[in-house]
Design a protein around this motif. Structure first.
Motif, PDB file in Angstrom:
ATOM      1  N   LEU A   1       0.841  -1.204   0.000  1.00  0.00           N
ATOM      2  CA  LEU A   1       0.000   0.000   0.000  1.00  0.00           C
ATOM      3  C   LEU A   1       0.872   1.248   0.000  1.00  0.00           C
ATOM      4  O   LEU A   1       0.627   2.197  -0.748  1.00  0.00           O
ATOM      5  N   SER A   2       1.896   1.241   0.846  1.00  0.00           N
ATOM      6  CA  SER A   2       2.771   2.400   0.934  1.00  0.00           C
ATOM      7  C   SER A   2       3.562   2.574  -0.369  1.00  0.00           C
ATOM      8  O   SER A   2       3.730   3.683  -0.865  1.00  0.00           O
ATOM      9  N   TRP A   3       4.052   1.496  -0.903  1.00  0.00           N
ATOM     10  CA  TRP A   3       4.848   1.536  -2.139  1.00  0.00           C
ATOM     11  C   TRP A   3       4.046   2.166  -3.276  1.00  0.00           C
ATOM     12  O   TRP A   3       4.573   2.908  -4.088  1.00  0.00           O
ATOM     13  N   ASN A   4       2.782   1.889  -3.312  1.00  0.00           N
ATOM     14  CA  ASN A   4       1.952   2.361  -4.416  1.00  0.00           C
ATOM     15  C   ASN A   4       1.278   3.709  -4.150  1.00  0.00           C
ATOM     16  O   ASN A   4       0.642   4.260  -5.025  1.00  0.00           O
ATOM     17  N   GLU A   5       1.373   4.178  -2.908  1.00  0.00           N
ATOM     18  CA  GLU A   5       0.619   5.379  -2.558  1.00  0.00           C
ATOM     19  C   GLU A   5       1.257   6.601  -3.214  1.00  0.00           C
ATOM     20  O   GLU A   5       2.468   6.813  -3.135  1.00  0.00           O
ATOM     21  N   VAL A   6       0.427   7.427  -3.850  1.00  0.00           N
ATOM     22  CA  VAL A   6       1.014   8.532  -4.592  1.00  0.00           C
ATOM     23  C   VAL A   6       0.493   9.893  -4.140  1.00  0.00           C
ATOM     24  O   VAL A   6       1.217  10.880  -4.164  1.00  0.00           O
ATOM     25  N   PHE A   7      -0.710   9.934  -3.646  1.00  0.00           N
ATOM     26  CA  PHE A   7      -1.295  11.244  -3.356  1.00  0.00           C
ATOM     27  C   PHE A   7      -0.554  11.959  -2.227  1.00  0.00           C
ATOM     28  O   PHE A   7      -0.058  13.072  -2.393  1.00  0.00           O
ATOM     29  N   ALA A   8      -0.470  11.290  -1.074  1.00  0.00           N
ATOM     30  CA  ALA A   8       0.233  11.885   0.061  1.00  0.00           C
ATOM     31  C   ALA A   8       1.695  12.128  -0.290  1.00  0.00           C
ATOM     32  O   ALA A   8       2.301  13.116   0.155  1.00  0.00           O
ATOM     33  N   ALA A   9       2.255  11.236  -1.099  1.00  0.00           N
ATOM     34  CA  ALA A   9       3.663  11.366  -1.466  1.00  0.00           C
ATOM     35  C   ALA A   9       3.897  12.656  -2.240  1.00  0.00           C
ATOM     36  O   ALA A   9       4.864  13.388  -1.989  1.00  0.00           O
ATOM     37  N   ILE A  10       3.018  12.968  -3.160  1.00  0.00           N
ATOM     38  CA  ILE A  10       3.159  14.201  -3.931  1.00  0.00           C
ATOM     39  C   ILE A  10       2.909  15.413  -3.054  1.00  0.00           C
ATOM     40  O   ILE A  10       3.594  16.427  -3.121  1.00  0.00           O
ATOM     41  N   LEU A  11       1.946  15.267  -2.173  1.00  0.00           N
ATOM     42  CA  LEU A  11       1.526  16.374  -1.329  1.00  0.00           C
ATOM     43  C   LEU A  11       2.619  16.778  -0.344  1.00  0.00           C
ATOM     44  O   LEU A  11       2.869  17.955  -0.115  1.00  0.00           O
ATOM     45  N   LEU A  12       3.281  15.805   0.244  1.00  0.00           N
ATOM     46  CA  LEU A  12       4.147  16.080   1.385  1.00  0.00           C
ATOM     47  C   LEU A  12       5.625  16.192   1.045  1.00  0.00           C
ATOM     48  O   LEU A  12       6.419  16.556   1.888  1.00  0.00           O
TER      49      LEU A  12
END
Ligand SMILES: Nc1ncnc2c1ncn2[C@@H]1O[C@H](COP(=O)(O)OP(=O)(O)OP(=O)(O)O)[C@@H](O)[C@H]1O
Ligand SMILES: [Mg+2]
Lengths: 297, 370
Positions: A232-243
């Motif tokens: 889940l973390s590996w694929n997560e993109v929204f928070a990654a772009i945001l933060l």
């Protein structure tokens, strides 16, 4: 009912036997049809998932020229790692892969460490508000992160945690925690409480009973939950772009460069996003099945 | 030294009272069998003694120590769980050795104890295997071995032989009894098996609906049930009960069953007097009824409904008015279904019960009350 018994019960054997055979043929037909339709749906779903994956694999191992060409080849010919190499050598890719790894590992550790006691409590203790808490956990899962985007960014900036790998890891922990807790709780629920009781009678404290009996039995399930967190973390993109801005994770990096780059980059990126998840899911699929079985109860 | 005392224990699950004011004393080294119908609270009582699920009221003492509020670990009890609860991730050896390891028993002592327990239960060949794929009977034996090896002050066994085949159970029963005698462990043993209860127990505690109805030696429980329930629960076949009316006949107090007048023994007269003109139950065991093939003095002629040859005896089913009677005869006794026999009820073997309360009418009790 066998034919012999039918015959012995009925006076005129011949027509009855025919009727029985006709009925049997019809039943067989229905059965075949039902199976055929189940297979058709299953094959359709499998293709829906497998064709894009196959396409990504093909592209990732074709030469960049082939990738850019049209129509695209349906299998790698000639086989080449040029596209992959090109992708890996692109500025920022290796660093963001490393970032992704760090974030996913921290999220996995934190999430599992918190979800273990939480899941155990939900599975074993009857306490006031248990069902409310369970429902609360589920509803957090349904809550869209988008709504939180701006306030979250503001809070992180204020706390001086903006654009840090560890702060993204915290975010991912928070995002994956509900799922992890529920999965781990279901793992514990699947273990009879009597095991712990027996351990207690034979000289264990509650904690020792947990360590010696419950945990060894729950480890496969917990591992599966941890891997799920990782994916889940590996694929997560929204928070990654945001933060993050400079410390991008792989999906954020790829997304950021998406419109600036050509097909070889995209397909190789897709390949790198896909592979870890596939490997992990391959190893834990047995546990996932059994867990979902329990969740459905 | 290690007697188990339960004082006025109450255990509730929500509103449901599973253990209803139970008091029980099991002496040091004594073997008490807990017997009762399914759901009467036997497991709940054992668990309360073991410290799994605390009692709501009352006290539990083990070896003179009040353990009511102690953890299971601190009570020094050993237990065979009804569903075995053996650990699937450990070998059979580690399962049996579990308690000993927790106690940090020296390696050689541990090895010895585990092997002895395993030999007794005929599982010495399986010590290296994991219980995952084993049959119910094998798991149950592991559970018993684990409990025996632990060597606690009190041994609580919840139907430990229920899943074994008849032959193995017979053998295990004798061996277990001998071993427990040697160990001198204070034991509470739950079973559904009448023969097991009667043959193994120093005393039997009969439970019903969360209460202990009678605690007595096997012969007394069998011979002198305190009430209708115990009589009809213990024994195979259970005690026969017939409706009888107490009335004056030929100037003496007699109990009339059908056309038969039974004269109570003298010591019962005082106790039965208040029942004059009322109905009571009279109970008699199948083997205490005398069956004659010819008319005899005071014998009741009856028709045999069913003859069941059971090997060591024949069981006859007989109807006296609306009372179903089971009586046993020697297998050579000449009788067929539909045939006629004559019954004699030896007065001394008859148990007299109040019809309303179901309780035994006993001379002592009446005198105490009077
Ligand atoms: N944890 C629990 N919650 C609610 N009710 C319970 C619980 N445990 C037992 N009971 C109830 O208490 C009663 C006694 O149960 P218990 O298991 O002691 O019976 P038992 O005498 O051991 O029966 P069996 O011979 O079938 O094993 C039953 O009616 C059962 O439904
Ligand atoms: Mg039980």
């Amino acid at each position: 009912m066998t034919e012999a018994t039918v015959r012995s019960e009925v006076g005129s054997p011949a027509p009855m036997t025919q009727a029985v055979q006709a009925a049997r043929r019809r039943a067989k037909m229905r059965h075949t049809l039902r199976r055929a339709s189940v297979y058709a749906v299953a094959i359709a779903i499998a293709l829906w998932i497998l064709v894009p994956i196959w396409l990504i694999f093909t592209m990732a191992f074709s030469t960049p020229q082939d990738v850019r060409s049209f129509p695209k080849p349906f299998y790698p010919s000639p086989f080449s790692t040029d596209t992959i190499e090109f992708f890996l050598n692109t500025e920022g890719v290796l660093r963001s892969t490393l970032n992704s790894f760090i974030v996913a590992i921290i999220a996995l550790l934190l999430s599992t460490a918190i979800a273990m006691p939480a899941g155990y409590a939900i599975a074993r203790f009857v306490f006031r508000g248990r069902d409310t808490i369970r429902l609360g956990i589920l509803s957090v899962r349904a809550f869209p992160v988008v709504v939180l985007a701006v306030p979250l960014a503001v809070v992180f900036i204020r706390l001086g945690m903006f654009d840090q790998t560890y702060s993204l890891a915290l975010m991912h922990t928070a995002l994956t925690l509900p799922t992890t807790i529920l999965v781990i709780a279901s793992v514990f629920m699947g273990l009879p409480y009597e095991f712990e009781e027996a351990a207690q009678v034979f000289g264990c404290t509650r904690l020792q009973a947990f360590w010696r009996v419950v945990l060894p039995l729950a480890v496969p399930g917990i591992a599966a939950a941890a891997v799920l967190t990782f994916v889940l973390s590996w694929n997560e993109v929204f928070a990654a772009i945001l933060l993050t801005i400079t410390n991008r994770t792989l999906p954020a990096q790829i997304l950021y460069n998406l419109d600036k780059s050509g097909d070889p980059y995209k397909f190789a990126g897709g390949f790198f996003m896909l592979v870890p998840s596939l490997i992990f899911i391959f190893f834990i699929r047995r546990y996932l099945f059994s867990m979902w079985g329990q969740l459905n109860k | 030294m290690a007697e188990i005392i339960v004082e006025h224990a109450v255990k509730k699950f929500g509103k449901f009272v599973a253990i209803d004011d139970v008091s029980l004393t099991v002496d040091d080294k004594e073997f008490v069998v807990l017997l009762g119908p399914s759901g009467c609270g036997k497991t709940t009582l054992l668990r309360a003694i073991a410290g799994l699920g605390m009692v709501n009221e009352g006290r539990v003492l083990i070896g003179g120590r009040d353990v009511t509020y102690l953890q299971p670990k601190e009570r020094n009890v050993s237990m065979v769980f009804q569903n075995y609860a053996i650990f699937p991730h450990m070998t059979v050896f580690d399962n049996i050795a579990f308690g000993l390891k927790m106690r940090k028993t020296p390696r050689d002592v541990l090895q010895e104890r585990v092997e002895t327990a395993a030999r007794l239960l005929h599982i010495e060949d399986m010590l290296d295997r994991r219980p995952g794929t084993m049959s119910g009977g094998q798991r149950q034996r592991i559970a018993v071995a684990r409990a025996i090896a632990y060597d606690a002050q009190a041994l609580l066994m919840d139907e430990p032989l229920s899943n074994l085949d008849a032959l193995l159970r017979l053998e295990m029963r004798a061996e277990l009894k001998a071993l427990l005698g040697r160990l001198g462990a204070t034991t509470i043993y739950v079973t559904h098996d009448q023969i097991e209860a009667l043959s193994m127990g120093d005393r039997i505690a009969v439970m019903r609906k969360g209460q202990i109805v009678q605690v007595d030696t096997p012969t007394r429980v069998y011979d002198l049930p305190v009430d209708h329930f115990v009589g009809s629960f213990i024994g195979n076949p259970p005690m026969n009960f017939m409706r009888a009316s107490v009335q004056k006949h030929d100037g003496a107090l007699q109990a009339r069953v059908g056309d038969l007048y039974i004269t109570p023994p003298d010591y019962m007269l005082a106790a039965l007097r208040p029942y004059e003109g009322k109905d009571i139950y009279i109970g008699i065991r199948a083997e205490n009824t005398e069956v004659l093939s010819q008319p005899g003095a005071g014998a009741l002629p009856v028709t045999v409904e069913v003859v069941e040859p059971l090997g060591a005896m024949n069981l006859l089913t007989i109807l006296i008015e609306d009372n179903v009677l089971k009586v046993s005869t020697h297998p050579d006794f000449p009788v067929v279904a539909g045939g006629q026999v004559w019954l004699l009820f030896p007065e001394a073997k008859i148990r007299w019960m109040d019809r309303d309360t179901g309780r035994a009418i006993t001379p002592e009790l009446e005198q105490v009350v009077a």
